[in-house]
Design an enzyme around this catalytic site. Structure first.
Site, PDB file in Angstrom:
ATOM      1  N   ASP A 160      49.656  33.638  42.372  1.00  9.92           N
ATOM      2  CA  ASP A 160      49.087  32.480  42.759  1.00  9.92           C
ATOM      3  C   ASP A 160      49.749  31.262  42.002  1.00  9.92           C
ATOM      4  O   ASP A 160      50.058  30.312  42.639  1.00  9.92           O
ATOM      5  CB  ASP A 160      47.455  32.341  42.241  1.00  9.92           C
ATOM      6  CG  ASP A 160      46.497  33.505  42.600  1.00  9.92           C
ATOM      7  OD1 ASP A 160      46.453  33.713  43.923  1.00  9.92           O
ATOM      8  OD2 ASP A 160      46.309  34.420  41.808  1.00  9.92           O
ATOM      9  N   HIS A 188      41.144  35.222  40.634  1.00  8.99           N
ATOM     10  CA  HIS A 188      42.089  35.438  41.841  1.00  8.99           C
ATOM     11  C   HIS A 188      41.177  35.791  43.179  1.00  8.99           C
ATOM     12  O   HIS A 188      41.189  36.700  43.637  1.00  8.99           O
ATOM     13  CB  HIS A 188      42.900  36.762  41.484  1.00  8.99           C
ATOM     14  CG  HIS A 188      43.707  37.063  42.469  1.00  8.99           C
ATOM     15  ND1 HIS A 188      45.033  36.177  43.105  1.00  8.99           N
ATOM     16  CD2 HIS A 188      43.806  38.123  43.688  1.00  8.99           C
ATOM     17  CE1 HIS A 188      45.309  36.881  44.140  1.00  8.99           C
ATOM     18  NE2 HIS A 188      44.710  37.967  44.538  1.00  8.99           N
TER      19      HIS A 188
HETATM   20  P1  NAD Z   1      47.803  50.131  50.030  1.00  7.55           P
HETATM   21  O1  NAD Z   1      46.343  50.615  50.723  1.00  7.55           O
HETATM   22  O2  NAD Z   1      49.183  49.979  50.633  1.00  7.55           O
HETATM   23  O3  NAD Z   1      48.110  51.075  48.773  1.00  7.55           O
HETATM   24  C1  NAD Z   1      46.986  51.303  47.868  1.00  7.55           C
HETATM   25  C2  NAD Z   1      47.312  52.912  47.321  1.00  7.55           C
HETATM   26  O4  NAD Z   1      46.380  53.011  46.509  1.00  7.55           O
HETATM   27  C3  NAD Z   1      47.290  53.845  48.440  1.00  7.55           C
HETATM   28  O5  NAD Z   1      48.390  54.615  48.342  1.00  7.55           O
HETATM   29  C4  NAD Z   1      46.092  54.743  47.836  1.00  7.55           C
HETATM   30  O6  NAD Z   1      46.034  56.118  48.356  1.00  7.55           O
HETATM   31  C5  NAD Z   1      45.996  54.510  46.481  1.00  7.55           C
HETATM   32  N1  NAD Z   1      44.622  54.534  45.810  1.00  7.55           N
HETATM   33  C6  NAD Z   1      43.590  54.698  46.251  1.00  7.55           C
HETATM   34  N2  NAD Z   1      42.588  54.906  45.366  1.00  7.55           N
HETATM   35  C7  NAD Z   1      43.246  55.363  44.162  1.00  7.55           C
HETATM   36  C8  NAD Z   1      42.945  55.857  42.963  1.00  7.55           C
HETATM   37  N3  NAD Z   1      41.558  56.096  42.626  1.00  7.55           N
HETATM   38  N4  NAD Z   1      43.798  56.173  42.088  1.00  7.55           N
HETATM   39  C9  NAD Z   1      45.185  56.197  42.521  1.00  7.55           C
HETATM   40  N5  NAD Z   1      45.652  55.621  43.749  1.00  7.55           N
HETATM   41  C10 NAD Z   1      44.753  55.259  44.400  1.00  7.55           C
HETATM   42  O7  NAD Z   1      47.630  48.789  49.221  1.00  7.55           O
HETATM   43  P2  NAD Z   1      48.531  47.728  48.652  1.00  7.55           P
HETATM   44  O8  NAD Z   1      48.802  46.848  49.578  1.00  7.55           O
HETATM   45  O9  NAD Z   1      49.436  48.410  47.660  1.00  7.55           O
HETATM   46  O10 NAD Z   1      47.321  46.965  47.633  1.00  7.55           O
HETATM   47  C11 NAD Z   1      46.720  47.467  46.367  1.00  7.55           C
HETATM   48  C12 NAD Z   1      45.718  46.641  45.997  1.00  7.55           C
HETATM   49  O11 NAD Z   1      46.397  45.408  45.294  1.00  7.55           O
HETATM   50  C13 NAD Z   1      44.746  45.886  46.884  1.00  7.55           C
HETATM   51  O12 NAD Z   1      43.448  45.970  46.244  1.00  7.55           O
HETATM   52  C14 NAD Z   1      45.049  44.588  47.186  1.00  7.55           C
HETATM   53  O13 NAD Z   1      44.098  43.710  47.469  1.00  7.55           O
HETATM   54  C15 NAD Z   1      45.665  44.041  45.787  1.00  7.55           C
HETATM   55  N6  NAD Z   1      46.569  43.001  45.792  1.00  7.55           N
HETATM   56  C16 NAD Z   1      46.205  42.217  44.634  1.00  7.55           C
HETATM   57  C17 NAD Z   1      47.162  41.153  44.522  1.00  7.55           C
HETATM   58  C18 NAD Z   1      46.828  40.073  43.393  1.00  7.55           C
HETATM   59  O14 NAD Z   1      47.485  39.237  43.131  1.00  7.55           O
HETATM   60  N7  NAD Z   1      45.973  40.459  42.397  1.00  7.55           N
HETATM   61  C19 NAD Z   1      48.262  40.795  45.490  1.00  7.55           C
HETATM   62  C20 NAD Z   1      48.470  41.850  46.422  1.00  7.55           C
HETATM   63  C21 NAD Z   1      47.645  42.824  46.700  1.00  7.55           C
HETATM   64  C1  LMR Z   2      46.820  38.109  47.705  1.00  5.79           C
HETATM   65  O1  LMR Z   2      46.827  37.160  46.868  1.00  5.79           O
HETATM   66  O2  LMR Z   2      47.842  38.328  48.581  1.00  5.79           O
HETATM   67  C2  LMR Z   2      46.275  39.451  47.473  1.00  5.79           C
HETATM   68  O3  LMR Z   2      45.142  39.438  46.437  1.00  5.79           O
HETATM   69  C3  LMR Z   2      45.928  40.162  48.658  1.00  5.79           C
HETATM   70  C4  LMR Z   2      44.547  39.434  49.312  1.00  5.79           C
HETATM   71  O4  LMR Z   2      43.754  40.092  49.724  1.00  5.79           O
HETATM   72  O5  LMR Z   2      44.662  38.395  49.254  1.00  5.79           O
END
Ligand code: NAD
Ligand code: LMR
Length: 325
Positions: A160, A188
């Site tokens: 962010d 967030h």
């Molecule tokens: P994705 O679905 O591509 O990958 C998630 C992975 O986590 C998968 O490979 C899945 O098998 C694994 N997983 C699920 N449960 C698990 C567990 N208990 N232990 C270990 N691994 C596990 O998702 P992504 O695009 O990589 O996003 C991951 C997370 O990050 C999501 O919750 C997304 O919303 C979040 N995210 C946060 C931010 C932020 O700014 N804070 C930014 C982008 C994404």
């Molecule tokens: C983001 O900010 O891009 C991530 O937290 C993914 C989402 O769900 O917005």
């Protein structure tokens, strides 16, 4: 004498963010160009094979700093001796969802991982939660790790922060390097508050360089809803930019910075109830985050910080009701 490698555990290693993150960690961008690392990849059993494929590619890069890779579906193994834990593994939201809608689906992941960190991680463990809803998932993990100092559990609002830098830089036609003291407050989520009243550009306060309507009706919602806009455009949630922000967060935590944004446990500063994991303006000194003190908060900012903090309190109450803390 050869330096002992730092053990970095990445959960969700086979996911989108994992794929964008692991190669940058192995190349030295997380901790520094002279710090050897070992990687521990935690996945659910069905995704272990995919993580093995990524590990093969990591091998094929012959990174000089990468001293070993382990792959497991057991958190007790993954966090054993870990110095840095990046908790990424969780379901991303789909179009039309808010991040808080993931609480029930994802919250259950973070208690057991917090306990495994408590029982097995190294004494200097630092935890960054990326999986959404990141602030409250970090709180869940922390509540299951009573032996780890609470401040070692953080959640990511650096994406962010970087989005806010980029939007402001584009508006003022200045490189992001000209922008100082950007701050994201709160959760967030769509209630987060990107604050331009302390941000400086060329020695001037950014809020005074833009018109109020742009600040209120364009800048704040664009930053706060950027995650949804990415999902709408890509058909998948942000990945490379999220990995980049995770790298920035940990690098600055370890190596120091004078001002950025991070979600850390509140000590009661700025009226944020103690214990909530909320985004603040922070510095990192001697490997510890410190909330930057003494900022004047006007009524415009107060209202927005309070709204986001209220949402964090509601999320905390929701996970209490779910028995997750
Ligand atoms: P994705 O679905 O591509 O990958 C998630 C992975 O986590 C998968 O490979 C899945 O098998 C694994 N997983 C699920 N449960 C698990 C567990 N208990 N232990 C270990 N691994 C596990 O998702 P992504 O695009 O990589 O996003 C991951 C997370 O990050 C999501 O919750 C997304 O919303 C979040 N995210 C946060 C931010 C932020 O700014 N804070 C930014 C982008 C994404
Ligand atoms: C983001 O900010 O891009 C991530 O937290 C993914 C989402 O769900 O917005």
């Amino acid at each position: 004498m050869a330096q002992t490698p730092v053990k970095v555990t990445v959960t969700g290693a086979a996911g989108q963010i994992g794929y964008a993150l692991l190669f940058r960690i192995a190349s030295g961008q997380l901790l520094g160009a002279d710090v050897p690392v070992t990687l521990s990849l935690l996945e659910i059993p069905q995704a272990v094979k995919a993580a093995e494929g990524t590990a093969m590619e990591l091998d094929d890069c012959a990174f000089p700093l990468l001293r070993g890779i382990e792959i497991t579906d057991d958190p007790n193994v993954a966090f054993n001796g870990a110095n840095v834990a990046l908790l990424v593994g969780a379901m991303p939201r789909k179009a039309g969802m808010e991040r808080g809608d993931l609480l029930e689906a994802n919250g259950g992941i973070f208690g057991p991982q917090g306990k495994a960190i408590n029982d097995h991680a190294a004494d200097d463990i630092r935890v960054l939660v990326v999986g959404n809803p990141a602030n409250t998932n970090a709180l869940i993990a922390q509540q299951h790790a009573p032996d780890v100092p609470a401040e070692r559990f953080t959640a990511m609002t650096r994406l962010d922060h970087n989005r806010a830098l980029s939007q402001l830089g584009a508006k003022l036609q200045v490189p992001v390097t000209e922008i100082k003291k950007m701050t994201i407050w709160g959760n967030h989520s769509a209630t987060q508050y990107p604050d331009l009243f302390h941000t400086e550009v060329g020695g001037k306060i950014a809020a005074e360089l833009v018109d109020e309507a742009w600040l209120r009706d364009t800048f704040i919602p664009t930053v706060a809803k950027r995650g949804a806009a990415i999902i709408e455009a890509r058909g998948a949630s942000s990945a490379a930019s999220a990995a980049n922000a995770a790298i920035d967060h940990v690098y600055d935590w370890v190596n120091g910075t004078e001002w950025t944004s991070a979600a850390i446990p509140s000590d009661g500063s700025y009226g944020v109830p103690e214990g909530l994991i909320s985004s603040f303006p922070v510095a990192s000194r001697n490997g510890k985050w410190e909330i930057i003190q003494g900022l004047e908060i006007d009524a415009f900012s107060r209202e927005r910080i309070d709204a986001s903090v209220r949402e964090l309190e509601e999320e905390r109450e929701a996970v209490r009701q779910l028995g997750l803390i």
